[in-house]
Scaffold this motif. Sequence first.
Motif, PDB file in Angstrom:
ATOM      1  N   LYS A  40       0.837  -1.205   0.000  1.00  0.00           N
ATOM      2  CA  LYS A  40       0.000   0.000   0.000  1.00  0.00           C
ATOM      3  C   LYS A  40       0.877   1.263   0.000  1.00  0.00           C
ATOM      4  O   LYS A  40       0.627   2.195  -0.764  1.00  0.00           O
ATOM      5  CB  LYS A  40      -0.900  -0.046   1.243  1.00  0.00           C
ATOM      6  CG  LYS A  40      -1.816   1.106   1.450  1.00  0.00           C
ATOM      7  CD  LYS A  40      -2.652   0.826   2.710  1.00  0.00           C
ATOM      8  CE  LYS A  40      -3.304   2.044   3.258  1.00  0.00           C
ATOM      9  NZ  LYS A  40      -4.076   1.776   4.477  1.00  0.00           N
ATOM     10  N   SER A  94       1.098   2.321   8.090  1.00  0.00           N
ATOM     11  CA  SER A  94       0.981   2.683   6.677  1.00  0.00           C
ATOM     12  C   SER A  94       0.160   3.951   6.456  1.00  0.00           C
ATOM     13  O   SER A  94       0.547   4.809   5.647  1.00  0.00           O
ATOM     14  CB  SER A  94       0.395   1.525   5.866  1.00  0.00           C
ATOM     15  OG  SER A  94      -0.880   1.164   6.347  1.00  0.00           O
ATOM     16  N   ASP A  95      -0.938   4.114   7.166  1.00  0.00           N
ATOM     17  CA  ASP A  95      -1.763   5.317   6.975  1.00  0.00           C
ATOM     18  C   ASP A  95      -1.017   6.580   7.392  1.00  0.00           C
ATOM     19  O   ASP A  95      -1.131   7.613   6.729  1.00  0.00           O
ATOM     20  CB  ASP A  95      -3.084   5.201   7.740  1.00  0.00           C
ATOM     21  CG  ASP A  95      -4.036   4.185   7.121  1.00  0.00           C
ATOM     22  OD1 ASP A  95      -3.894   3.878   5.913  1.00  0.00           O
ATOM     23  OD2 ASP A  95      -4.924   3.691   7.842  1.00  0.00           O
ATOM     24  N   ASP A  96      -0.261   6.510   8.468  1.00  0.00           N
ATOM     25  CA  ASP A  96       0.530   7.664   8.906  1.00  0.00           C
ATOM     26  C   ASP A  96       1.626   7.993   7.896  1.00  0.00           C
ATOM     27  O   ASP A  96       1.887   9.160   7.598  1.00  0.00           O
ATOM     28  CB  ASP A  96       1.161   7.406  10.277  1.00  0.00           C
ATOM     29  CG  ASP A  96       0.130   7.300  11.390  1.00  0.00           C
ATOM     30  OD1 ASP A  96      -1.019   7.761  11.203  1.00  0.00           O
ATOM     31  OD2 ASP A  96       0.468   6.742  12.454  1.00  0.00           O
ATOM     32  N   GLN A  99       0.010   9.575   4.808  1.00  0.00           N
ATOM     33  CA  GLN A  99      -0.395  10.947   5.105  1.00  0.00           C
ATOM     34  C   GLN A  99       0.828  11.871   5.096  1.00  0.00           C
ATOM     35  O   GLN A  99       0.783  12.960   4.522  1.00  0.00           O
ATOM     36  CB  GLN A  99      -1.100  11.023   6.458  1.00  0.00           C
ATOM     37  CG  GLN A  99      -1.535  12.428   6.815  1.00  0.00           C
ATOM     38  CD  GLN A  99      -2.224  12.499   8.173  1.00  0.00           C
ATOM     39  OE1 GLN A  99      -2.555  11.475   8.776  1.00  0.00           O
ATOM     40  NE2 GLN A  99      -2.436  13.698   8.655  1.00  0.00           N
TER      41      GLN A  99
END
Length: 108
Positions: A40, A94-96, A99
């Motif tokens: 991702k 992964s999201d951090d 972002q």
Amino acid sequence: MEKLTTPKGIERDQATQARVEQECKQISLYQFKTCPFCIKVRKEMARLNLPIELRDAQHNETHRTELEEQGGRVKVPCLRITQDSDEARWMYESDDIIQYLRERFEHA
């Protein structure tokens, strides 16, 4: 499969892309090849056209040791960001990471 689903990178003018590439030299991604969260992040890196060094923490003992000793744990993905003071910031999740990359590079 990852190659087939990776988005095309955004285009920047030559000077802006050169600046982005220089900034990316301060960043590396510790990852496992088949980890879905790593995939991702790599796809987002491709979309943002970021040549960030990939470090295999699964099969490379040196990278695994760096991740554990300097980052604090063997967990991927992990983005290592070298600050101007040569101190490293270790970012997990992964999201951090995505972002952070979007905020720093999407509108470069």
